[in-house]
Design an enzyme around this catalytic site. Structure first.
Site, PDB file in Angstrom:
ATOM      1  N   ASP A 466      -0.851-169.580  26.113  1.00  0.00           N
ATOM      2  CA  ASP A 466      -2.144-169.397  26.160  1.00  0.00           C
ATOM      3  C   ASP A 466      -2.277-167.701  26.679  1.00  0.00           C
ATOM      4  OD1 ASP A 466      -5.177-169.493  26.349  1.00  0.00           O
ATOM      5  OD2 ASP A 466      -4.882-169.685  28.639  1.00  0.00           O
ATOM      6  N   LYS A 467      -3.418-166.890  26.561  1.00  0.00           N
ATOM      7  CA  LYS A 467      -3.153-165.751  26.994  1.00  0.00           C
ATOM      8  C   LYS A 467      -4.020-165.494  28.243  1.00  0.00           C
ATOM      9  CE  LYS A 467      -6.570-163.005  25.408  1.00  0.00           C
ATOM     10  NZ  LYS A 467      -7.283-162.258  26.680  1.00  0.00           N
ATOM     11  N   GLU A 589     -17.368-155.870  30.628  1.00  0.00           N
ATOM     12  CA  GLU A 589     -18.527-155.173  31.018  1.00  0.00           C
ATOM     13  C   GLU A 589     -18.832-155.139  32.462  1.00  0.00           C
ATOM     14  OE1 GLU A 589     -21.837-157.456  28.968  1.00  0.00           O
ATOM     15  OE2 GLU A 589     -21.637-155.720  27.644  1.00  0.00           O
ATOM     16  N   THR A 685     -10.318-150.775  23.598  1.00  0.00           N
ATOM     17  CA  THR A 685     -11.187-149.554  23.544  1.00  0.00           C
ATOM     18  C   THR A 685     -12.580-150.047  23.162  1.00  0.00           C
ATOM     19  OG1 THR A 685     -10.502-149.364  21.470  1.00  0.00           O
ATOM     20  CG2 THR A 685      -9.291-148.180  22.605  1.00  0.00           C
ATOM     21  N   ASP A 766      -9.828-166.336  22.592  1.00  0.00           N
ATOM     22  CA  ASP A 766     -10.512-164.804  23.063  1.00  0.00           C
ATOM     23  C   ASP A 766     -10.629-164.316  21.514  1.00  0.00           C
ATOM     24  OD1 ASP A 766     -11.609-162.707  24.259  1.00  0.00           O
ATOM     25  OD2 ASP A 766     -10.085-162.601  26.004  1.00  0.00           O
TER      26      ASP A 766
END
EC number: 7.6.2.1
Length: 1145
Positions: A466-467, A589, A685, A766
């Site tokens: 998994d990440k 965010e 980015t 994701d």
């Protein structure tokens, strides 16, 4: 609002059709488009033959009619008839019969859409499942049969059971009953106890969850109910930080905004908070009790797997006209998520087995190690040898007398060929490895939860990870701000702070004094020729844009407690910094807003219509939010239109991925290059841009936008088109770089695993950009490698073209999204897996929990290699359970994964040592132990065969009961078992040279070749020992037993010494202890050392044992049986040393 929420259809056929139509033509999803899509498909099928998918096995020489059944047909066509039946067809037949029986017994209820009346469970038309969670494998009645079946489906155990039962028949009785039943009983007792403890723990965990109390709203007020008693239609109140007990539609919240945040980490593995919106009709009701005074119902689609989509309607009948509201994913609260803000009230629509979280978890299965399967095959070969030997013996007898009884007696006499102690030794060995892993100080906190498969750690070829939370810490930090001419990094952030401070002090005295006079020159700025701005004002513009363009809400935790929370937040207008936390659906965010706070611009409050920023000077600026365009995975950008209250300026801010933004912003020459540079550093980015709007421009836009939002056909397309009319010629402000920090030592660990020949796949829920970014920064994909991003495909033809494009690439990593994967697996399963397996690394993004498990199962089926899955959240449980070996990390996402896994670790970097050192040792030791125990049984069977053939093929045992039991236990057990302490290379070496691990995956430590070598050794030694004893002891024939048995025990002890590669002090102790035990028993148990029964009258005189002839003859036999093997081993190590010995020397 509902139109702006991204839906990720996993299995929605209708959506696929619409998408496909949109892909080929701009005609939207109407009946025409659908037709167009269908024709398009037919045309595609016609073209398919022109683009063959060349695979490695054979090309497609098929006509079109065969095309649709291709991948499955190819595999199925390989074996048919008798060959198929023998090669495992019988297993398939049995399995399908069992499945059919189970299906007949438990007829699965068809899932249907439902109408749920608010607060009236009794009105539901059909019966819905109970809202209880059940993770147990067995119940009271199936426990014993289930465990026994799991044990006796192994050939080895079944064989022992038959042999032990045969001893109840007087004619077949050979030794004492305990010699057969004791070891078998021991194995079963250990297994049943272990399973019972595991099962009891599962039961306790389930009970704890099912008995959690919730408040249920009834006509008479609030009532407390257990989680397991909740029914469809109940109105349930869930407090902050409480688990949502079942799938609900969100009706009301205590928050003023009418929305709340929930944490979904146990469902999809993402730790960012999701914003959920209450149904506006019920949120507007004055009081809670009014929910019962209205007549309303929710229509919900049938329960399904996809956690990212939901379709339903809310209808209130008693108003005039009836109110209809469409419900989407943002109005739902799925079970197993946690309420992060406020108190919520929802109506239950799905319970128990029909909730999204339960539908996405698979039932745990019992895992069986590859080594156990290989030993099982070898025992079958031994059984064959046993039958042949017995038949030969009976044939040499000339089938005289009751030959079938003699045959059975021979079968029992030689039954030591398959040693019962094999299971006991291996199970104890496994327990020892588990203990060693847990005691290893280099990997503290590691827990072995499944003690039956430690050897699997040494055989892995595919590692699926998994990440979020596994490779990364899921903590974002702001790293870089680039303005085109100047770039700021971590060390120059203080400069930004001074720029912000200076520009704030310049701007605000003037705006505060004279509002009207300051607006016209600003307004005119867009038309006059551009004046080069100072760096200070550009930095300020960029920081302001970042502080305004987001979906973050600041939340103030009050000191007073829950009741006074909202009041104190309202009253406390100075917004104390220490109480503030930020909530958002994306950690990126939050990182950006935290950074603007650190350089001086602080977001202090936000609701649905306005937000306030505080300047370094303490002044509060208020901005009115006119429109918000949320981020979607299609648009890859988010925008916001705000009006500055002090100047009445309207500005459109936008931020997004460079691919989406590069065409929107004005021409520049630095953006692409800088994005590439930041991506190579592993930064995520975002490009930030702005556009000033006049009042007229905005009013024109707003009228068109409202019109588009009300249209019934092609709403999404029309809305997107209107927004795009604004997204032209925007002023590029800056480029930001945010880093998702990797876990400690992820890069060296992945490097080590790659060098060990393990292929690493990353499966994550994701976004594609983020996944690709982490794959680069963690060096999952090495710098020199290309990355092939698999384009989104929705139909067979597109999948075909994409696979062809991918096939032409060599040695490049593959990045594919869940939706495209689903389409490819539907039509080209075999081809896709074959191509993906050739890649050095594969990244699958936007994967649902079920897809993760599906990918693991596919890899196991297609490659036949061992797989390992690593994860840390509830969404990884299915994948962990589907893999041959599951590793859970105790992370921020809770303990769900670590509890479901076979091995639980605290950090990803511990995987390296777990596999390289413990995996290697467990496999090597078990292989040596298993083969040695077989050799021990084969020697004694060879001696029995020689003995019987000398004595006119009599079916008489050579050694009596106690000698046989003693031989397998007290005389040789300790030295043989001490092989579990052996190691061929030091742990430091194994980690320094991970290439050594590659040899293990070939399975050369235990194969038919090594097994045959051991068989030959056993036959040679058994023959020498028996013939030697008979030749040298012509005179004292009664002493044959004593002499041959002594030589046998000495030979075994020497063979253990020969097998050991690294001595441990306990091994030496074990050797001498066993020898001591044997010498002592010679003195006390002399009645057993006769030939046949004691009634033969042959007793052993102690005087004889101490004579010189006895000693030299025993020594001579032992030397002849062992010396040649020592010489051969020495020569082999000199002439062709194994790879590890080159390192250790």
């Amino acid at each position: 609002m509902a139109d702006q929420i991204p839906l990720y259809p996993v299995r929605s056929a209708a959506a696929a059709g619409h998408k496909r139509a949109a892909y080929y033509s701009s005609a939207g999803p109407g009946p025409g488009a659908d037709r167009r899509g269908r024709y398009q498909l037919e045309e595609e099928s016609a073209h398919l033959d022109e683009m063959p998918l060349m695979m490695s096995e054979e090309g497609f020489e098929n006509d079109e009619s065969d095309y649709h059944t291709l991948p499955r047909a190819r595999i199925a066509r390989r074996k048919r008839g008798l060959e198929w039946f023998v090669c495992g067809g019988w297993k398939l037949l049995c399995a399908s019969c069992c499945d059919w029986l189970i299906n007949v017994c438990q007829r699965k209820k068809e899932l249907k859409a439902r109408t749920v009346w608010l607060g009236c469970p009794e009105k539901s038309e059909e019966k819905h499942p109970r809202n209880s969670i059940k993770n147990q494998k067995y119940n009271v009645f199936t426990f014993i049969p289930g465990v026994l079946y799991e044990q006796f489906k192994f050939f080895l155990n079944l064989y022992f059971l038959v042999v032990s039962c045969s001893q109840f028949v007087p004619a077949l009785k050979i030794g004492y009953l305990y010699t057969y039943w004791a070891p078998l009983g021991f194995v079963l007792a250990v297994t049943i106890t272990r399973e019972a403890i595991d099962e009891f723990r599962r039961f306790q965990r389930d009970k704890e969850v099912n008995s959690q109390l919730y408040s249920k709203l009834t006509v008479r007020g609030k009532v407390q109910v257990k989680s397991s008693d909740i029914q469809v239609g109940d109105l349930i109140i869930v407090e902050k930080n409480q688990r949502i007990p079942s799938d609900m539609v969100f009706l009301r919240t205590s928050e003023k905004a009418g929305s709340c945040f929930i944490r979904t980490d146990q469902l999809d593995g993402e730790t960012d908070w999701k914003l959920k919106v209450a149904v506006s009709c019920t949120q507007r009701l004055p009081a809670l009790g009014d929910l019962f005074s209205i007549s309303a119902y929710v229509y919900a689609q049938k329960p399904q797997l996809d956690i990212h989509s939901f379709e339903g309607t809310f209808t209130r009948e008693d108003s005039d006209p009836p109110v209809h509201e469409s419900l989407s994913i943002e109005n739902t609260l799925w079970a197993s998520t946690i309420v992060a803000s406020g108190t919520v009230i929802g109506v239950v629509i799905y319970t128990g087995k029909e909730t999204r979280s339960v539908m996405n978890t698979s039932n745990p299965k019992n895992k069986i190690g590859l080594l156990d399967l290989e030993l099982n095959q070898l025992t079958k070969a031994l059984f064959l040898a046993l039958v042949v030997l017995s038949v030969v013996m009976v044939t040499l007898q000339g089938f005289a007398g009751p030959w079938y009884r003699n045959l059975f007696r021979f079968l029992l006499l030689f039954s030591y060929i398959i040693p019962i102690s094999l299971r006991v030794n291996l199970d104890m060995g496994k327990a020892a490895y588990g203990w060693m892993i847990m005691k290893d100080e280099n990997i503290p906190g590691t827990v072995v939860r499944t003690s039956t498969i430690p050897e699997e750690l040494g055989r892995l070829v595919y590692l699926l990870t998994d990440k979020t939370g596994t490779l990364t810490q899921n903590e974002m930090t702001f790293r870089r701000l680039h303005l085109g001419t100047v770039s700021y990094g971590a060390d120059t952030m203080d400069e930004i702070q001074t720029h912000v401070l200076s520009s704030c002090t310049q701007v605000h005295p003037q705006t505060g004094g004279n509002n009207p006079s300051s607006t016209p020159p600003r307004r005119a700025q867009s038309s006059t020729p551009k004046v080069r701005k100072s760096v200070s004002s550009r930095v300020h513009e960029a920081v302001k844009a970042i502080a305004l363009c987001h979906n973050v809400t600041p939340v103030y935790e009050s000191q007073a407690g829950v009741s006074g929370e909202t009041e104190s937040a309202e009253a406390d207008q100075d917004f104390r910094d220490e109480n503030r936390t930020y909530q958002a659906s994306s950690p990126d965010e939050v990182a950006l807003v935290r950074w603007t706070e650190s350089v001086g611009l602080t977001l202090v409050s936000r609701d649905l219509s306005s937000m306030q920023l505080k300047t370094p000077g303490g002044q509060v600026l208020t901005y009115c939010i006119l429109q918000v365009f949320p981020f979607t995975s299609e648009s890859k950008r988010m925008g916001i239109i705000v009006r500055d209250e002090s100047t009445a300026e309207i500005t459109f801010y936008m931020k997004g991925a460079d691919v989406a933004m590069s065409s929107i912003v004005q021409y520049n020459d630095w953006l692409d290059e800088e994005c590439g540079n930041m991506a190579r550093e592993g930064l995520r980015t975002l490009v930030v841009a702005k556009k000033a709007l006049t009042e007229e421009q905005y009013q024109d836009f707003e009228s068109r936008y409202s019109q588009a939002k009300l249209s019934l056909h092609d709403r999404m397309l029309k809305v997107a088109a209107v927004v795009e009319s604004l997204e032209r010629d925007m002023e590029l402000l800056c480029l930001t770089g945010v880093e998702d920090q990797l876990q400690a030592d992820v890069r060296p660990t992945l490097e080590m695993l790659r060098n060990a020949g393990i292929k690493i796949w990353m499966l994550t829920g994701d976004k594609l950009e983020t996944a690709t970014c982490i794959a680069k920064s963690s060096h999952l994909v090495s710098r020199s490698q290309d990355i092939h991003i698999f384009r989104p495909v929705t139909s067979r033809g597109e999948a075909h073209l994409e696979l062809n494009a991918f096939r032409r690439k060599h040695d490049c990593a593959l990045v594919i999204s869940g939706d495209s994967l689903e389409v490819c697996l539907k039509y080209y399963e075999h081809e896709l897996v074959e191509l993906a397996c050739q890649c050095p690394a594969v990244v699958c993004c936007r994967c649902s929990p079920t897809q993760k498990a599906h990918i693991v199962s596919l890899l196991r089926q297609h490659t036949g290699r061992r797989t390992c899955a690593i994860g840390d959240g509830g969404n990884d449980v299915s994948m962990i359970q589907a893999a041959d070996c599951g590793i859970g990390i105790e992370g921020k996402e809770g303990k769900q994964a670590s509890l479901a896994a076979d091995f639980s670790i605290t950090q990803f970097r511990h995987v390296g040592r777990l596999l390289m050192v413990h995996g290697r040792n467990s496999y090597k030791r078990s292989a040596a132990l298993g083969q040695f125990v077989m050799h021990r049984g084969l020697i004694i069977s060879t001696m029995q065969a020689v003995f019987s053939s000398v004595f006119y093929f009599a079916s008489v045992p050579l050694y009596q009961g106690f000698l046989m039991v003693g031989y397998a236990t007290i005389y040789t057990m300790f030295p043989v078992f001490s092989l579990v302490l052996d190691q061929d290379v030091k742990p430091e070496m194994a980690i320094l040279y991970p290439e050594l691990y590659k040899d293990l995956t070939k399975g050369r430590s235990l194969s038919f070749k090594t097994f045959l070598i051991w068989v030959l050794i056993s036959i040679y030694q058994g023959g020498i020992l028996m013939f030697g004893a008979l030749v040298l002891f012509e005179a004292e024939f009664v002493h044959v037993v004593a002499i041959s048995f002594t030589a046998l025990v000495l030979t075994e002890l020497l063979m253990v010494a020969l097998t050991i590669r690294t001595w441990h002090w306990l091994m030496v102790v074990a050797e001498f202890l066993s020898l001591g035990c044997y010498v002592a028993s010679l003195a006390f148990l002399n009645e057993y050392f006769g030939i046949g029964r004691v009634s033969f009258g042959a007793f052993l005189d102690v005087a004889f044992i101490t004579t010189v002839p006895f000693l030299w003859k025993v020594s001579a036999i032992t030397v002849v049986s062992c010396l040649p093997l020592y010489i051969l081993k020495y020569l082999k190590r000199k002439l062709s040393p194994p790879s590890y010995s080159k390192l250790s020397s």
